[in-house]
Design a protein around this motif. Structure first.
Motif, PDB file in Angstrom:
ATOM      1  N   GLU A 301       1.311  -0.945  -0.037  1.00 48.93           N
ATOM      2  CA  GLU A 301       0.256   0.548  -0.032  1.00 48.93           C
ATOM      3  C   GLU A 301       0.694   1.161   0.067  1.00 48.93           C
ATOM      4  OE1 GLU A 301      -3.072   0.881   0.383  1.00 48.93           O
ATOM      5  OE2 GLU A 301      -3.936  -1.148  -0.656  1.00 48.93           O
ATOM      6  N   ILE A 302       2.110   1.479   0.935  1.00 55.33           N
ATOM      7  CA  ILE A 302       2.832   2.151   0.874  1.00 55.33           C
ATOM      8  C   ILE A 302       3.563   2.555  -0.671  1.00 55.33           C
ATOM      9  CG2 ILE A 302       4.932   3.106   1.951  1.00 55.33           C
ATOM     10  CD1 ILE A 302       3.806   1.882   4.424  1.00 55.33           C
ATOM     11  N   LYS A 303       3.904   1.796  -1.177  1.00 56.74           N
ATOM     12  CA  LYS A 303       4.414   1.924  -2.579  1.00 56.74           C
ATOM     13  C   LYS A 303       3.477   2.195  -3.577  1.00 56.74           C
ATOM     14  CE  LYS A 303       7.971  -1.247  -1.924  1.00 56.74           C
ATOM     15  NZ  LYS A 303       8.259  -2.929  -1.906  1.00 56.74           N
ATOM     16  N   ILE A 304       2.064   2.098  -3.177  1.00 53.01           N
ATOM     17  CA  ILE A 304       0.992   2.369  -4.417  1.00 53.01           C
ATOM     18  C   ILE A 304       1.072   4.239  -4.215  1.00 53.01           C
ATOM     19  CG2 ILE A 304      -1.261   2.017  -5.287  1.00 53.01           C
ATOM     20  CD1 ILE A 304      -0.712  -0.908  -3.850  1.00 53.01           C
ATOM     21  N   ILE A 305       1.151   4.133  -2.970  1.00 54.48           N
ATOM     22  CA  ILE A 305       0.437   5.409  -2.267  1.00 54.48           C
ATOM     23  C   ILE A 305       1.444   6.463  -3.099  1.00 54.48           C
ATOM     24  CG2 ILE A 305       0.016   7.272  -0.391  1.00 54.48           C
ATOM     25  CD1 ILE A 305      -0.865   5.051   1.143  1.00 54.48           C
ATOM     26  N   CYS A 306       2.712   6.471  -2.686  1.00 43.51           N
ATOM     27  CA  CYS A 306       4.235   6.701  -2.733  1.00 43.51           C
ATOM     28  C   CYS A 306       4.433   7.255  -4.527  1.00 43.51           C
ATOM     29  CB  CYS A 306       5.547   6.269  -2.594  1.00 43.51           C
ATOM     30  SG  CYS A 306       5.334   6.776  -0.619  1.00 43.51           S
ATOM     31  N   LYS A 307       4.164   6.100  -5.013  1.00 45.90           N
ATOM     32  CA  LYS A 307       4.299   6.353  -6.518  1.00 45.90           C
ATOM     33  C   LYS A 307       2.982   6.990  -6.966  1.00 45.90           C
ATOM     34  CE  LYS A 307       7.178   2.017  -7.200  1.00 45.90           C
ATOM     35  NZ  LYS A 307       7.072   0.361  -6.967  1.00 45.90           N
ATOM     36  N   GLY A 308       2.158   6.972  -6.693  1.00 46.19           N
ATOM     37  CA  GLY A 308       0.958   7.433  -7.099  1.00 46.19           C
ATOM     38  C   GLY A 308       1.200   8.904  -7.091  1.00 46.19           C
TER      39      GLY A 308
END
Ligand SMILES: [Zn+2]
Length: 411
Positions: A301-308
């Motif tokens: 989730e953290i990766k998705i949030i930051c990349k988005g």
């Protein structure tokens, strides 16, 4: 048989006497690992152990084992203890409580002239806090094969002094090999370092697990520019992107189940000029959760949030994993014996997960382990004002006595 009761006044006096070593003006303690203050604390502990007729052994990493002999020479020991080192502005109870509660177990057995089958080792682990030498739970982790001995011995503090040289200087570079010991069980008593028990008006925390951790660096890069000339809609401001990531991660922490705790405690903004739009921002995420599956999902989730967020704001992003600690589940029999002891002593108790890492977590990889928590005032720890009441101190040590002696078996 009804077990004897511990001497609460003796335990409190010992805690207060130990707290004089490295005492700070704010009523706390500064006793960093392998300093002169740590040496003085170790010497006082060893003196008290010798007075209680315990036999002292020291291993090559400075871990101290004070043994009360059992009747069976070949039986593996029951261990109990914690650490004597503190944070730079630490309190009087974190760690030292577990050590001196362990000593009180031995003193109480002496008073009652009780012999156990298994020996009891009261242990002091080296450098639990990791504040001087940057590897927390150093002594217990090497003992349990979770960290490499030579790497730890060569670790240096901010002034370049190594663990190896400092152990030698204070005379605690012991002859015994670190680890490879068979253990019947280990119990560690500790202040909770959080507010849960106090809020629930419980005296004993039966520690079921210790949460795992994932720690990341997030490096965000944009484009530097003049703070006065570049219109807002033309900017690629790395800090503004990072700030939105931080808010989104905080929202995630508040909505995710099982509840994690997520902290961003380090932020580096480059080039760090008031009049330049930040071209780079790096921040560190410390994410903890009691369950491995939860940690995996949080990481995704953290990766998705930051990349988005990086994508919508035209920023580059690189996420780097720094450390990973697997959640620990403590031994069922040890947990049950702690719960039963609390019941028998009619102490209010509840199951709890440890938010912090402890020496016992590492030892749990090689032996059956249980932890006993007691409340600390307002949940404050790693602070000079850290406080635990004499009655809670007594209750936790009594439960410790009952479970340690239960495991060591009466003759
Ligand atoms: Zn501690």
């Amino acid at each position: 048989m009804i077990y004897p009761t511990i001497q609460s006044e003796r335990l409190w006096r010992s805690l207060m006497e130990m707290a004089e070593i490295g005492q700070t003006s704010g009523g706390g303690v500064c006793r960093l690992a392998l300093t002169d203050e740590d040496l003085a604390a170790r010497e006082l502990f060893v003196k008290w152990c010798e007075d209680a007729r315990l036999t002292i052994r020291v291993d090559e990493l400075g871990n101290i084992f004070a043994r009360r002999a059992g009747s069976d020479l070949y039986a593996p020991p029951v261990m109990t203890g914690s650490h004597l080192d503190t944070q730079p502005l630490g309190g009087r109870f974190d760690g030292v409580y577990g050590v001196l509660a362990g000593l009180e177990v031995a003193r109480t057995l002496n008073d009652a002239k009780i012999e156990t089958t298994h020996p009891i080792d009261v242990v002091v682990w080296t450098n639990e806090e990791g504040s001087r030498f940057p590897a927390g739970c150093m002594g217990s982790a090497v003992f349990a094969g979770q960290r490499d001995l030579d790497v730890m011995l060569n670790l240096t503090d901010a002034d370049g002094y190594s663990v190896k040289d400092e152990l030698k200087r204070i005379g605690f570079d012991g002859p015994e090999k670190c680890g490879n010991v068979s253990i019947k069980a280990l119990y560690e008593a500790h202040i909770e370092q959080g507010p849960i028990l106090e809020n629930a008006s419980k005296t004993i925390g039966v520690v079921m697990s210790a949460q795992g951790l994932r720690c990341f660096w997030v490096h965000v890069s944009g484009i530097e520019g003049h703070a006065g000339t570049l219109p807002m809609d033309k900017r690629r401001d790395a800090f503004q992107g990072a700030a939105r990531m931080a808010v989104a991660i905080d929202n995630l922490a508040n909505t995710f189940v099982p509840h994690p705790v997520i902290t961003i405690g380090v932020v580096n903004v480059g080039p760090g000029s008031r009049s330049t739009i930040p071209g780079t921002t790096s921040f560190m995420i410390d994410c903890r959760c009691p369950d491995e599956q939860g940690l995996n999902e949080l990481e995704d989730e953290i990766k998705i949030i930051c990349k988005g967020i990086a994508k919508t704001r035209g920023l580059e992003i690189n996420i780097e994993m720094i450390s990973k600690i697997t959640p620990i589940t403590f031994n069922k029999d040890c947990i049950n014996s702690i719960r039963n002891a609390a019941e028998k002593r009619k102490l209010e108790h509840q199951d709890i997960s440890s938010g912090a890492g402890h020496d016992a977590c590492h030892v749990s990889f090689i032996a059956p382990v249980g932890m006993i928590f007691i409340p600390c005032e307002h949940g404050i720890s790693h602070n000079e004002t850290e406080y635990a009441s004499p009655s809670d101190i007594t209750a936790g040590a009594q439960v410790l006595f009952d479970v340690v002696v239960g495991a060591a078996k009466l003759e």
